[in-house]
Structures are given as structure tokens and as C-alpha cells.
Enzyme design. Structure first.
Site, PDB file in Angstrom:
ATOM      1  N   GLY A 154      50.356  66.068 -17.139  1.00  0.00           N
ATOM      2  CA  GLY A 154      50.801  67.419 -16.798  1.00  0.00           C
ATOM      3  C   GLY A 154      49.637  68.363 -16.550  1.00  0.00           C
ATOM      4  CB  CYS A 155      49.402  71.496 -14.633  1.00  0.00           C
ATOM      5  SG  CYS A 155      50.809  72.441 -15.244  1.00  0.00           S
TER       6      CYS A 155
END
Lengths: 355, 355, 355, 355
Positions: free
Chosen positions: A156-157
Site C-alpha cells: 500500500g501507499c
């Protein structure tokens, strides 16, 4: 055409979202691939450039409905899943047996223990049998595994920024792993293209907006799980995500109580050593300006500064990345490059813009 | 290294300003060039990446003072001048006899008639004998002349947008050429990197700031001169420049009183025909969304929409470009490519980002 | 409480939209009114401050559904309608006979000729018999009529800016009234609080976005009708609305072909004379900086500069206002003040913020 | 005029900076004061509204040089010093004997121990004998002392946010006072009106820019000193200031390791109790949205949310204020009101704007 025969054939599932469109842009610049299909339920029949006119030639892809798109090796060698969270669970069980390698950008397959997923994402997991089949797609930690993988769950970011920011310190056993703080600022593009009150210009312009504070953001267990796995420590952190007025970018500032005396030169050296051979991690020297939210925008870089505040015994580490590139689609291409034995940097920029 | 022998050797004079740094970024991605020197008075001795950390490898250039930099063909084949307005006048008379081809990004040599320059720029011209030696650097109008040139005066940022926006209509004799309006919005980066009250965040954020209104902006005579030259008409326009909160970009909206009946389909067809073979001009179809300020950012494109308001008999034309690329450094590279017989698009992007 | 007996009792219909919430804020500061009810369908039962926490005490209003809110003179003396376009048509026929004075902020009752409404708003008008009962709510033009009115149709945000910008010139017969240009930049707040792709941060940040170009925006006929009515000319204009990244504000730049010779001093004097006694119109002196988008934010002002470009024979006039105050809710309060014989400036600010 | 005889006469020293101009705006709306002089070295002779046209009537002050301005009680009752840091030291020794009460907005007199000042501000203190004469100007902590004072050292912008955010927790002895973290985002307006590379639009737009990280910001010792004084603990914190693209506002997020078990409801109740009678501190309920950077802009409020992350044992507290109002000029007016026995809220807003 003959030259295309040697190209790796790609399908982008979910091409009209931000990460899907960004995949189209990056893959258009990639010398070894050909995007053979791009799906969208909302815009099927249109060109991607109708949705995103700025994409130019990279948007010259006719969108098709997923159900009408062949996802077998007859058509494609790899499928990027840029679908809303939850939809990959339905698709992957059919997709993997069909043969193409799969890179999933969602959170669906990041957790071998689906109970964690169900608790934090507040939904049932419908493909539990595959939950431990995906390799976690952060090349800096799992390069070898990714190179062998047929199924990658892209990190994920926020997770990418936090993990790269805290790893060297925790691996070296220099910090209290159970009382970590990450104060993270993100572009609202991280939440995708669906309009909502929270991502309106009038909500975010000139603003900084905390949300899912005090231990409620779903990236928390992902970060803890991965950092625990690679450092051997039992990691706990509190994450404070905040929307800032920017089209792209994440800046995460991490705070860790040191368990040993350390100065800013030493912590910087530790980070520089750790990432010395990483093409997409840059550690700034001690007296250089710290990374800013924009400094990695347009690139696949994660840029880091680390220092020690001697007065409080806290390490302070900032990590910046483009949430749609190193935080999503660029990371996916980096993983793809590894999975297909290509140059890891192929199609990915290391040079940002000023201003 | 051997392979560098075949590279075209470049000097960037004024590399620490915005257009100079942008040249460094673009030329770093150019397959046929090697930047052999980059000058800066303020930062000489430092790396360009010290000034602009985000540039990464593209900033790996040691800055030198201009006076200590060899600008002869012994060292370089081409010099890009990205100096403050007025400084090229002192340099060019020495530079041209030394042999390298010269691309000047300033306004110093755009006017064969230096009286016009002196009136609008409010300073003396000190190299009048060279004023008619430079070819005006807008490839869409002067491609052949540029290909033959050793000295090019790159067109201005507003000028490029306005000229491309109005040319098809005026050349076809369809509008009253003496009562044209251009309402133009620009990033403050167009004024360069020198801090001033007008380009502070607190002045421009959430704002639109008109300046040099009602016929006082120095790009006015440049636009009129060039459009008159290429259309055979006697062109007059009023330009209203306005600062907007954006790191990059110009959006110019032009209004022209039509002298003949015309509809939106016809004017669009005229623009599409005119620019059909231009690699860096895109004309949007009739019902497509109009270009926005960001739509060409990061590219060397100028994106145009044209329509007719039948009720008033006015043509309305919008043109968008990245003021530091198609409005400055990208245009300069495009000119350079032509001057050296390279592919005109080499090193220049046609694909924008979303969001 | 006793002191409240002398207060004018107000209902805000549609309080949870931007203009409704702004009415709540302004009326909270108004010495002579008491808001007795505020309606919202979406949030009925909640406090307005639940929707807009920043409102503080001004948001201490319990929202009720419209159908459950008494709108007769038993409860209220005036009703402000801040409803979506089209909804006032259903309500006003019941409301007027019930006695309270009505100020409608929508476009529903601005056109005595409902055919114009139906053409431009692309919907049927369902209360045609009342279409000529409303006084147009621009105090600078219709102060006397408003003071007598029981039903006012508040002028639109673009319309207010354009009408005040062009009126002096057209009334004096100095310009060609049939080829007017207005290039207008607006905050997306003008379109209200409903999320949409067009008003996301990622769509508008760092951007300027033209929409409804070349004679298609529904404020066009309103401006033409009103300017024709008050100047005796047959007015035609083309309007180019553009979204800019700002929470509030409109900056309209108007261009008019002069029919007589005039200089910037003369046109400025004309504007200063015309608006000399207006509390909410400020005309800047000749050499002063021009109004910017933010200069009137937070106030009920419209700030204007005017000049002549002698080279083209065009007048250039810029007008700036806060689209939610002078362009909507502030204007409505100003109209209300006139309708109830109060000081016209009551509750309305004339002092902006810096930065 | 007769009515002015009862007005308190004010001089603003340094009126052309941001905090000085903001004082002019606030005092213009204050019912009990008359600004009799406003000084500026750069703009002396001009009107304040020439520098800030948006101020309108509040800017109708003729600026004078400080040396030519009478600062005795013959002319004025109070002087607000909104001068660059360091200049108050030269002025105050002459000013206090002349009789007017003094509110200094700089950091010059916040430290009784001038050694601390000299260490952190990196300059000599030239009025050491007065260093312990000033009352620290944070009404929530020192209301009684301020009411008695003739000389107040207004608290700093970051300091106000941090002190109000951490006070209840530390006073109750619930947290480890020596390992506090504050991650603070600020408008660049906090650094004043002098142009610099760091506060250009092109530096800050779409960006978040850390500076003076890891224990180097000069507000650190101020916060530690005051919190130690009012809580009886030995307080240590690390502050990470970050510039964000906003005209105004500070959002500080504080993290504190708890020494006792506590939940979000309890910590919220603690904060609500502590500030129950404070007119300018608002504590949000447990489930309400957290304060954002803009939520207090335009007001003298500090808005706070507090929660506990049980998983890490950390308290997380966010505080938001307008850096030019509660962080500077509004706080100064609040102090002034106390010093002169006026209603503490006079001239100060508690109602923010949306959007």
C-alpha cells in the site's frame, strides 16, 4: 506486427481509476510491454483518453468490460489488478489457473491471516485459500521472492513509505518497536477517483485534514506485519493520516524512541548503507534539505532523511514518495519487471521536476 | 567514454534558474546529447542537485561561473542561454564567432527592430547588429529556417500559446485582426526563481492576480509581430496576464471577432487541418472537454480547443501548455533537435499525467 | 426572551448547502435577526454545526425537514430559499400567500419571460404565473424596487460580477454592446456542495478548467437581460467560466470594444462616479493594483478596476467578489436589509483579510 | 470627536507586516479602541491600504516612521509591537518608562533566562534587565497575571498550539513528559512577509516542506519552559515544523506516551473539563471530525481533539488555530482586552467560515 511478438502482453483491469490510468501511462513508456486490453465497467466502449484527455497516446486504449475481456495466456502474460478493494477476491481464483502472472494493487491479498484483513477492512474475505499465495510486493524487502512469484500483492501507499522509513532502525534494534509514531500527509488521490465530500477542492484546498486517527487506519496492521516479519521485532505504531492539497504525493514523518545513543550522522549512515544498492530509495545526506511532498512526484523514488533529536532521544525519519507511482502503479511495474526478469528500473523514472 | 564521442556536447548557461534546471532535466533524458557544462553565478562550485534535490541524476552537474566556462567549439557544439533578460546581449556577440550553435531563451533577440525591444522592455539594446540574425524559435511557423539556423531566439511562453491559438483563424482571414483579446493565466514560475512579493505563496495561493493589464505586457509586440509576419495581417491584441496558483502551466483564452459566418465544427476542422502534422500541437474535437491549465504539464504539447459563439459572432480559442517546457525549455530542445537534424521529438514527452 | 421579540424572525430553507450555511454565518452576526428555523432534507435532526463544525455558535441550529417546518407569519417574517435550482418553483406558490417575505437565491424567478429560463436551464418552469412577481435582487440597480418588494430573486454570482463590471460603460453608451467578452474565474464552491468529478481536489488543484464555453452558460441571458434593462441597449456577451483552485471568489475580466475615444483616467472616473455612493462597490484608482480573486473574500464587496487599451480600442474591466457573499448570501442579506428598512450594510463586512 | 475621548488609544509598531496588518484589521472591528498611529519603515508616508488594498477601511491608516511617532501616554495608551524579532529589545527600554502598556508579539521577551533566548535565537539579548518583567501572553494559563500587567510577551504561534494541546495531559501527570512529539503544519505566513525561496508559491504549492527538524526550532524551549512552569513537570519535546500551502493556519498533532491507562472518552472529558470556561478553546466530542488546518481560520479559536491509541499506549492530540490570530494578533488583542479590563472576547470572532 512482428516486433510485438516479443512484447510482454499486459491487461490492466480497472484502467479508468487513478492507479489504472497511471499504469497505462507508465506501461506506455515501457520498452518491453504491450497493453493488449484495459477494462472499465463505467466507461467500457470508450477510449481511456476520453476519460483522461491529458494521457495522449498513452490513453489510446479501448476500454472493455471485465466480463468480456479474455484474461488467459492466450491473450496476455500478466494482469495488473487496479480494482476497488474487495473485487480482486472474486477475480483472482479464476485468474491464477488461467495462467497469467498477477499483480494486485489492492489490499485483498496482503494478509496471509485473513482474520486481520476482515477486522481492519470490515468485510468478509472470500478467497481465504489464496491468502497465503501472494508475495508481498515491496522489492526492497522481498526482491528474490517477487522474482519467483506468479502472484504479487503490491504494498500500500502509506505502507511503502512507513516500511522504508522504519526498517533500518528496527532491523538494527535501535528503537522501541512498540511505540512508533507516523504522521503522514497524503494527496486525496490515494483514495481514488470517486467523488466524495472529503475529496472536494473546497474540503481540502488550503487545508490539512486528519482522518482515521489514533489507530484506526487499515494500513496499520499491514505495516506492523511486514516490519515485524523483516526485522524480527514485535512492531506497533500509531498512524495519523492527513489529507493535504496536492494532486499526488505522500510525506510520512516517523518518530521512534531510541534504545541506544545515536547521532544524526550515525543514523544517516545506517540508512545510506541499508539502501546503498536500491535504485529507487534515496537517502539524503545529514545537512541536506529534507524530502518534501513533491520531491518524488513523477518518479518511482522514495526519498528519505533521518536524524536524531538528542534532547528527547527520538529518531525522526521522513519519507516521501508519489502515492500513485512508488505507492501503487510504479511499484507494480517494478514488481512486474522482477517477475519477468527485466531490468528492475525499466519504464520508471528516477528524475523529478522542479518546480 | 567512447560512446560519448558521438554525443552532441551542450552547455547550459544559467542552469540554476527554472528554465535552466528544466533544460538539465530534459537533456538528461535526451539520447543524443551530453551536457558538458552548466553555469551559475550564485551557485558556482555546487552541484545542480544541491539547488534542486528532486532532479536526481539529472542534477549531477557541477555548476561553474560563466566567465570560467569555455564556450567554444573546442568544448561544446551548442549553448542554451537561460539567462536573465538582457544578459544574452552581452554574451552572444562573443559566442557566435566561437562557433557553437546558440539557442537563447530570453527576449533579447526576438525583435529585428530593436526599437520595439527598447520600448517594451524599457532598456537599451547593446547588440543591435545581431538583432536580425536570430531565427524566431517557434517550429510550427519557422521549421525550415530553424533547421538552417545557427542562432535561434526561442519564443516566449505567453507568445507561444497566443500565436498557436490565433494563427489558423488569422491566416484564413476569418477574424478582425485588430481587436483581439487574450486572457491568459500563468504559473508564477514564468517569472523565474527570484523571490518577490508577487510570487509568494501567500500572494498567489487561492488567488488569481492580474498584472501588466490593458496593453502593457512585453509579450504583446512579440505576438503581434510574429502573427503579422505569418498571416499577412496587421495584428493588434490586448493581453491580460494573470497569476494563478500552479507550479507550471499557461492557459490562454483568445477571443476574436469573426468577419465571416462560421460554426464550431468548421473552426475546429480548420485548426485540426492546420496542425494535422504537428507532433506537439493537439486540437481537441468539438464536443471534447476543453484544455485545462494542467493538461499539458510535463509535456512539450500545446493543446487547443476552438469554438464559435454564434450569438456574439466571436471565436473563442483556448490553448494550454507547460510554460517551462513548450513555453521555454522544451521548445528550446525542439529547436535544437531541428538545428542538429535530429528527430524533432527526441527527448520530449507527449504524454501528460493524471491526476 | 423579551429582547428577541423585536428581532426579525428568519427561516433558512436549505441550510446545509454552501449558501445556506453562509446565510447562517452572516445572520448570526446580524444584530436585528433571529434564525428560528433552518431546513435540510439530508441532515434533518442534526445541528448545522455537525455538518460544518467550523461555524461554531453560528451553527447552533437544529435542522428540520422542509415539510415539517412552519413557514407562515406565525413563525417567521422572512424566508431565505437556498435550495437547489428548480425547487423554489414548487415552494414559492405556497409560501407567498402565507405571508413572509421571500428572498430566493436560485435562478428560478429571475426571468419574467419563463421561455428564456426553460431554454437555458433546460427544464420546465412550473410557476409561470409568479415569474414576473419577483424583483431582481441587485441593490445597486434596483434599490427602490427591492425596498418595496415582498419577493426578491437574488442575482447570480457571475451575473453580479458581470453586471457591475459592464453597467457604467454601457449606460454611458461608450461600448459596442453586442460583442462583449467576459472571461470569469470562479471557485468551485459556486456549484455547491454536491461531490462530482469536476469539483474534486485532484481535478481543480493547480488547474484552471474552462466549462460551458462559447455561449452556453445559463447566466448569459440573465446578464444580458438585466444590462439591457438598465442601460437601454441590446446587450450580447460571451462568457467563459473557468474553475480555479480557491475555496471562494470570482474574478471576472470584461472586454468591451469602445465606440468613442476614452483613456484609463476617464473610464476610472466614470466608474468611480457611478458607484460613489455604493457601500459595497469599490473602484480602484488608475495606478492601483487590480482586484484579485481573494481581495473581496469574506466581505460583501465587489471591487473593480477599469482601463482602456488604446492600441486596440478595448476597455478592460475586472470585478472581484466573494461568490458566496456578494455573489449569493451576502447579497441576499443586503436585499433583506432593504426589504425590512434596516441599514443596508447591517451584518455585512467591508473589510477583507491579508494574507 | 467627543466619542473618541473614551476610546483606548493604540499604536501599532510595524503595521506593514502580516501581524501588524492583521492587528489593524482586528482593532478596526474593536468597539473600544482607536488606532492613533501605525508605523512602517518601508512604507512610511503611504496608507496601510496602499500596501494591503483588501483591508478597505481598516487600512485607512497613514504609516509613519517609528522614530517620528510619539509613543508616550500623551498620544497613546497601548503599543502593540509587531516588529521583526530582535527589534523590540531596542525599543522596549525606552517605551515602558514612557507609560503606555506594551504587548510585544516577538520572541524577544518570552524568556526570563536570556541565555535560553541567546542559544536558540542565535543573537545577543540587549535588554536583559527587562527579560523577567514581561508576563507571558497566553490567557488560558496566565489570565490573572496578564490582567495586572503593563508589559506582555505574546506567546508564539506554534507555542500556543502546542501548549494548549499538551497542557491538560501533562498537568494531570498522565504522560511521559520527556518524550513528546509535535508534528506541526503551518502556513508560510508565519514567517512574515519578506520574500524568500522558501515561501514562494513554486516552493510550497502542492507541497509539505519540513524545516528546522529534530530539535532545532526556536519555539521548542518556549513550549518546554511554559509547559514545565504550568504543569510542574520537566517537559521535553521534539517539534517538526512543516510548511503547507495555506494562506493561514497551524495544525499541530501531538503524541505523548501515556503513563496510565486511559481511553478516548476519558481524555476527551479531561480536555473538555480543563477548557470548559475558555471562550477561545473548543474541544471536539469523541466521535466528531478532528480539527483541520482551516477550521479556525478567521477566528481567535484554538480547536482541539484528543484520543488514545490503545494499541500503542499513545495519546494523540490535534490543535488547530489561525497563526495570525490566536497565534499572534488575535492573542495580542485578547491580552490587551485583559490588560484594560475589557470583555476578553471583544473584537474577536468565534465563528469560522465554510468552505
Amino acid at each position: 506486427m512482428f516486433w510485438e511478438l516479443s512484447m510482454i502482453r499486459i491487461v490492466i483491469a480497472g484502467a479508468s481509476g487513478f492507479t489504472g490510468a497511471e499504469l497505462a501511462r507508465l506501461l506506455h513508456q515501457h520498452p518491453d510491454v504491450s497493453v493488449v486490453a484495459a477494462t472499465s465497467e463505467t466507461y467500457s466502449g470508450k477510449l481511456l483518453s476520453d476519460v483522461y484527455p491529458a494521457l495522449g497516446q498513452a490513453g489510446n486504449l479501448r476500454l472493455t468490460a471485465l466480463a468480456e475481456t479474455d484474461l488467459t495466456t492466450k491473450t496476455c502474460d500478466a494482469v495488473f489488478l487496479a480494482l476497488p478493494h474487495g473485487e480482486a477476491q472474486a477475480l483472482v481464483p479464476k485468474l491464477l489457473p488461467a495462467g497469467p502472472k498477477v499483480i494486485d494493487l489492492s489490499g485483498d491479498f496482503r494478509f496471509p491471516d485473513t482474520a486481520v484483513y476482515e477486522t481492519w477492512y470490515k468485510r468478509k474475505h472470500t478467497a481465504k485459500e489464496l491468502a497465503n499465495k501472494a508475495v508481498y510486493g515491496l522489492p526492497e524487502f522481498f526482491r528474490k521472492e517477487i522474482a519467483q512469484a506468479v502472484f504479487v500483492a503490491n504494498s500500500g501507499c502509506f505502507a511503502t513509505a512507513c516500511e522504508l522509513a522504519l526498517y533500518p532502525l528496527l532491523r538494527a534494534g535501535l528503537a522501541n518497536a512498540r511505540q512508533l509514531v507516523v504522521d503522514a500527509k497524503t494527496s486525496p488521490s490515494g483514495a481514488g477517483r470517486t467523488p466524495a465530500n472529503d475529496n472536494m477542492l473546497t474540503s481540502v484546498s488550503e487545508n490539512v485534514v486528519p482522518y482515521k486517527t489514533a489507530g484506526t487506519h487499515q494500513h496499520t496492521p499491514e505495516i506492523e506485519m511486514i516490519l515485524s516479519r523483516v526485522t524480527g521485532q514485535d512492531v506497533r505504531l500509531t498512524l495519523t493520516p492527513q489529507l493535504v492539497p496536492a494532486r499526488r504525493g505522500i510525506l510520512a514523518v516517523a518518530y521512534a524512541p531510541l534504545t541506544q545513543s545515536l547521532d544524526s550522522g550515525q543514523i544517516t549512515a545506517l540508512y545510506q548503507d541499508t539502501y546503498a544498492h536500491e535504485p529507487f530509495v534515496q537517502v539524503r545526506p545529514v545537512l541536506a534539505p529534507w524530502p518534501t511532498l513533491t520531491c518524488a512526484v513523477g518518479t518511482n523514488l522514495c526519498v528519505i532523511s533521518a536524524a536524531v533529536d538528542q534532547r528527547t532521544g527520538l529518531a525522526v525519519v521522513a519519507a516521501s514518495l508519489d502515492n500513485l507511482i512508488k505507492g501503487a502503479s510504479g511499484q507494480a511495474v517494478q514488481n512486474f519487471n522482477l517477475m519477468f526478469g527485466l531490468d528492475e528500473t525499466s519504464g520508471l523514472s528516477q528524475c523529478g521536476m522542479v518546480p
